[in-house]
Scaffold this motif. Sequence first.
Motif, PDB file in Angstrom:
ATOM      1  N   GLY A  53       0.814  -1.216   0.000  1.00  0.00           N
ATOM      2  CA  GLY A  53       0.000   0.000   0.000  1.00  0.00           C
ATOM      3  C   GLY A  53       0.844   1.261   0.000  1.00  0.00           C
ATOM      4  N   GLY A  54       2.150   1.102   0.061  1.00  0.00           N
ATOM      5  CA  GLY A  54       3.061   2.226  -0.111  1.00  0.00           C
ATOM      6  C   GLY A  54       3.043   3.223   1.036  1.00  0.00           C
ATOM      7  N   ARG A  55       3.280   4.473   0.676  1.00  0.00           N
ATOM      8  CA  ARG A  55       3.495   5.535   1.657  1.00  0.00           C
ATOM      9  C   ARG A  55       2.321   5.711   2.630  1.00  0.00           C
ATOM     10  N   ASP A  56       1.101   5.749   2.097  1.00  0.00           N
ATOM     11  CA  ASP A  56      -0.068   5.976   2.954  1.00  0.00           C
ATOM     12  C   ASP A  56      -0.304   4.800   3.900  1.00  0.00           C
ATOM     13  N   ALA A  57      -0.101   3.599   3.390  1.00  0.00           N
ATOM     14  CA  ALA A  57      -0.268   2.419   4.242  1.00  0.00           C
ATOM     15  C   ALA A  57       0.774   2.414   5.350  1.00  0.00           C
ATOM     16  N   GLY A  58       1.991   2.843   4.995  1.00  0.00           N
ATOM     17  CA  GLY A  58       3.065   2.943   5.989  1.00  0.00           C
ATOM     18  C   GLY A  58       2.694   3.898   7.101  1.00  0.00           C
ATOM     19  N   LYS A  59       2.108   5.029   6.692  1.00  0.00           N
ATOM     20  CA  LYS A  59       1.689   6.025   7.692  1.00  0.00           C
ATOM     21  C   LYS A  59       0.606   5.444   8.600  1.00  0.00           C
ATOM     22  N   ALA A  60      -0.361   4.761   7.979  1.00  0.00           N
ATOM     23  CA  ALA A  60      -1.463   4.173   8.757  1.00  0.00           C
ATOM     24  C   ALA A  60      -0.928   3.141   9.750  1.00  0.00           C
ATOM     25  N   PHE A  61       0.033   2.362   9.306  1.00  0.00           N
ATOM     26  CA  PHE A  61       0.623   1.342  10.183  1.00  0.00           C
ATOM     27  C   PHE A  61       1.253   2.013  11.405  1.00  0.00           C
ATOM     28  N   ILE A  62       2.085   2.985  11.140  1.00  0.00           N
ATOM     29  CA  ILE A  62       2.820   3.632  12.242  1.00  0.00           C
ATOM     30  C   ILE A  62       1.874   4.339  13.205  1.00  0.00           C
ATOM     31  N   GLU A  63       0.809   4.911  12.657  1.00  0.00           N
ATOM     32  CA  GLU A  63      -0.116   5.652  13.523  1.00  0.00           C
ATOM     33  C   GLU A  63      -1.042   4.732  14.320  1.00  0.00           C
ATOM     34  N   ASN A  64      -1.050   3.446  14.012  1.00  0.00           N
ATOM     35  CA  ASN A  64      -1.961   2.536  14.710  1.00  0.00           C
ATOM     36  C   ASN A  64      -1.287   1.504  15.602  1.00  0.00           C
ATOM     37  N   VAL A  65       0.033   1.585  15.700  1.00  0.00           N
ATOM     38  CA  VAL A  65       0.685   0.733  16.706  1.00  0.00           C
ATOM     39  C   VAL A  65       0.786   1.530  18.006  1.00  0.00           C
ATOM     40  N   LYS A  66       0.775   0.812  19.138  1.00  0.00           N
ATOM     41  CA  LYS A  66       0.784   1.540  20.411  1.00  0.00           C
ATOM     42  C   LYS A  66       2.029   1.264  21.250  1.00  0.00           C
ATOM     43  N   LEU A  67       2.374  -0.014  21.359  1.00  0.00           N
ATOM     44  CA  LEU A  67       3.574  -0.346  22.150  1.00  0.00           C
ATOM     45  C   LEU A  67       4.834   0.136  21.456  1.00  0.00           C
ATOM     46  N   SER A  68       4.858  -0.008  20.147  1.00  0.00           N
ATOM     47  CA  SER A  68       6.045   0.388  19.376  1.00  0.00           C
ATOM     48  C   SER A  68       6.011   1.899  19.196  1.00  0.00           C
ATOM     49  N   SER A  69       7.122   2.526  19.494  1.00  0.00           N
ATOM     50  CA  SER A  69       7.141   3.992  19.498  1.00  0.00           C
ATOM     51  C   SER A  69       7.635   4.548  18.170  1.00  0.00           C
ATOM     52  N   HIS A  70       6.907   5.559  17.700  1.00  0.00           N
ATOM     53  CA  HIS A  70       7.278   6.221  16.447  1.00  0.00           C
ATOM     54  C   HIS A  70       8.215   7.360  16.792  1.00  0.00           C
ATOM     55  N   LEU A  71       9.490   7.170  16.552  1.00  0.00           N
ATOM     56  CA  LEU A  71      10.455   8.222  16.904  1.00  0.00           C
ATOM     57  C   LEU A  71      11.775   8.036  16.154  1.00  0.00           C
ATOM     58  N   ALA A  72      12.613   9.063  16.259  1.00  0.00           N
ATOM     59  CA  ALA A  72      13.859   9.090  15.478  1.00  0.00           C
ATOM     60  C   ALA A  72      15.033   8.567  16.286  1.00  0.00           C
ATOM     61  N   ASN A  73      14.972   7.335  16.663  1.00  0.00           N
ATOM     62  CA  ASN A  73      16.120   6.754  17.355  1.00  0.00           C
ATOM     63  C   ASN A  73      16.116   5.253  17.062  1.00  0.00           C
ATOM     64  N   VAL A  74      17.216   4.628  17.354  1.00  0.00           N
ATOM     65  CA  VAL A  74      17.298   3.158  17.290  1.00  0.00           C
ATOM     66  C   VAL A  74      18.075   2.694  18.515  1.00  0.00           C
ATOM     67  N   GLY A  75      17.993   1.399  18.780  1.00  0.00           N
ATOM     68  CA  GLY A  75      18.824   0.822  19.829  1.00  0.00           C
ATOM     69  C   GLY A  75      18.347   1.072  21.239  1.00  0.00           C
ATOM     70  N   ASP A  76      17.106   1.457  21.380  1.00  0.00           N
ATOM     71  CA  ASP A  76      16.505   1.609  22.711  1.00  0.00           C
ATOM     72  C   ASP A  76      16.091   0.218  23.208  1.00  0.00           C
ATOM     73  N   ALA A  77      15.874   0.101  24.520  1.00  0.00           N
ATOM     74  CA  ALA A  77      15.335  -1.146  25.058  1.00  0.00           C
ATOM     75  C   ALA A  77      13.909  -1.365  24.566  1.00  0.00           C
ATOM     76  N   LYS A  78      13.254  -0.272  24.179  1.00  0.00           N
ATOM     77  CA  LYS A  78      11.872  -0.360  23.687  1.00  0.00           C
ATOM     78  C   LYS A  78      11.856  -0.471  22.170  1.00  0.00           C
ATOM     79  N   THR A  79      10.827  -1.086  21.645  1.00  0.00           N
ATOM     80  CA  THR A  79      10.722  -1.223  20.195  1.00  0.00           C
ATOM     81  C   THR A  79      10.360   0.117  19.561  1.00  0.00           C
ATOM     82  N   LEU A  80      11.094   0.449  18.512  1.00  0.00           N
ATOM     83  CA  LEU A  80      10.938   1.754  17.866  1.00  0.00           C
ATOM     84  C   LEU A  80      10.663   1.561  16.378  1.00  0.00           C
ATOM     85  N   LEU A  81       9.943   2.505  15.830  1.00  0.00           N
ATOM     86  CA  LEU A  81       9.615   2.455  14.403  1.00  0.00           C
ATOM     87  C   LEU A  81       9.796   3.826  13.774  1.00  0.00           C
TER      88      LEU A  81
END
Lengths: 434, 265
Positions: free
Chosen positions: A349-377
Amino acid sequence: MSEKYKFDTMSLHSGHVPDKETGSRAVPIYQTTSYVFKDTDEAAALYNMEVGGHLYTRISNPTIATLEQRLASLDGGVSCVACSSGMAAMHLVVTAICSSGDHIVASNKMYGANINLLQHTMTRFGIETTFVNPNNLEEIEKAIMPNTKLVFGEVIGNPGLDVMNVPEVAKICKKKNVPLAIDATFNTPYLMKPITYGANVVIHSLTKWIGGHGIAIGGAIINGGNFDWGNKEKFPTISGSHFALNGISFWEEFGPSALTAKIRAEGMYNFGPSLSPNNAFYILQGIETLSLRMKKHIENTKMMLEFLKENEAVSWLRHPDLQDHPDHKIAKKILPLGSGSIIVFGIKGGRDAGKAFIENVKLSSHLANVGDAKTLLIHPGSTTHSHLSSEAMKMSGLTDDLIRLSVGLEDIEDIKIDFEKGFKAAAKISSKRS
Amino acid sequence: MYKDFKGNKVYFSTGGINLVNDRETLCFVHGAGQNHYSFTQQIRYFVSQGYNVVAPDFPGHGFSEGNQTTSIEEDMLWLAELLASLKIEKATFIGHSQGCLTILELAEKKPELVRGLVFVAGAMSIPVNDFLIDTSIDNPEKAYDLMVTWGQDSYGSFSISDWPGHNHLAEGNAIMKLNDSSVLTTDLKSCNLYENGKQAASKIKINCLAVLAKFDMMTPLKKGLQMVENIKQCDYKILECGHFLPIEKPKELNALIKNYLNTLK
């Protein structure tokens, strides 16, 4: 007699023994800017770098020195300088070695800020870079010119996850007498030590897995002590006369640790990208559990790869441990414990589907980092790499549908459930389109 | 500083400055498989204290070219000739480990050159076990590793250093790797062959200083104390560290040398 301790022991003990005065078992935080000199003789000796010690926290600090000594021992380096961020570390290395008119050969698959620094900032100061495919050995060798002072790459590229053939690139660099600097942020010394494969300098963003908890920004340069800087014409900043300290040559006076002596005497002194002692302490706490965390990161990554491989919402999946990854063979050789905990995948679904995915996960955090103990996207095309042109993005192996996942330490079944929710939202967008 | 000497390019550190005519000279003499970097935290310190410093890399060591010397007697002659070529008539010699044997020999054979003597982690003889010699032939890097590990006190295990960010175990290895790979074997054999230490020590007539290491596994403290007993006037101090005393306890060593130099004035 000293013992040669193993990785887990060094992670806990290197750089520190219980404090003689207080008995403090933990590394004390020396929250001070400066240090009282015993006498004028000592002050002069410290300013002139005749003996070791601390004079001002911009240059060095006992808490930060513990971190540096721990990192040097974990990566098998002779010396280390810790600084305010991974980018500061890269800048310090480039400016310690290169001057106007010099040339760098660098991977074209690197983190966007690394590319920006070399392509746009350093060029303003007369330092040019040729970007190359990190695994095209012929291209790398051809790109090295008489004025090339540095070859630079990442063990695992961010975010394309290309794996550089460090041992082979190191052989080329040795033949051409050019130092090889490697950003090893994605692997950490637990998964791979570039110096043992012939690299000369290792750079880490300590903010990521080494710190591991998303609480402190920091960077480090680890000096392998395995490069001959003796050619004064080629490496005048290291083996020529320094503008201070009676005009010494760092190479003649400090030998294997010449690079970090130069970085401390000039980079830390004149640019001042110092790490705070508090952040050094936080990062040290992270290092104490580095191997435990990396084991779990890798275990969770394996399970996520299996999960994503089977998922209908995923159009493609990339990780160096997968057999279809173009660098799988290299990864198996130099990263036998696992190729890190970043997974990239495309969402149907490309770009829009990607946005929808990221906006609908809750435990996984949408942010600009990697390597945290928490799951990041993150969706690089609209965030970390949004400033790059489409062409530059393609060079870095990016597409609009790419999601970068930094697998955390949660119970992976919870993350899978979280992802299912995101995929469901993405599927709605995808089906509307079709 | 580089110099053409006896047909080869040789290097001696002066701490980055030219030698000054009217200054007293300190000559730092490195140990087996080492080079001038053994004294990184002494050389520039004593230059700042107003001395000329000469810390040569013996042939094949560090930046010096040329065929290696194969005995302590040859080491001594090479050093004496180097100083003569630099027009240095008298110096205080600071030897570390094998360097102590070299300066013992020098004190006996060329006493006119010697103003003072400092023995750092030294002894009158340094017998070397066959295992280390064999390892240095078969696998020099393993031998470096063994020496660096044996040579440092437990602080080395923890990468503890006064020098911020330094990891002495790895650095010690890197320093030894700068030498020709056959150098260590030749040096160890030179140490093994040397038998004149006791006689040389007994003939010393000047005040000397010995700085010994409590946890020295290369030249054990007991042997260092025997040397002290055999020298007529030798003050000594014992520091709580291993054999690589100049990098493990640089400030303490520098202070002791400084005090000793003041007694020579």
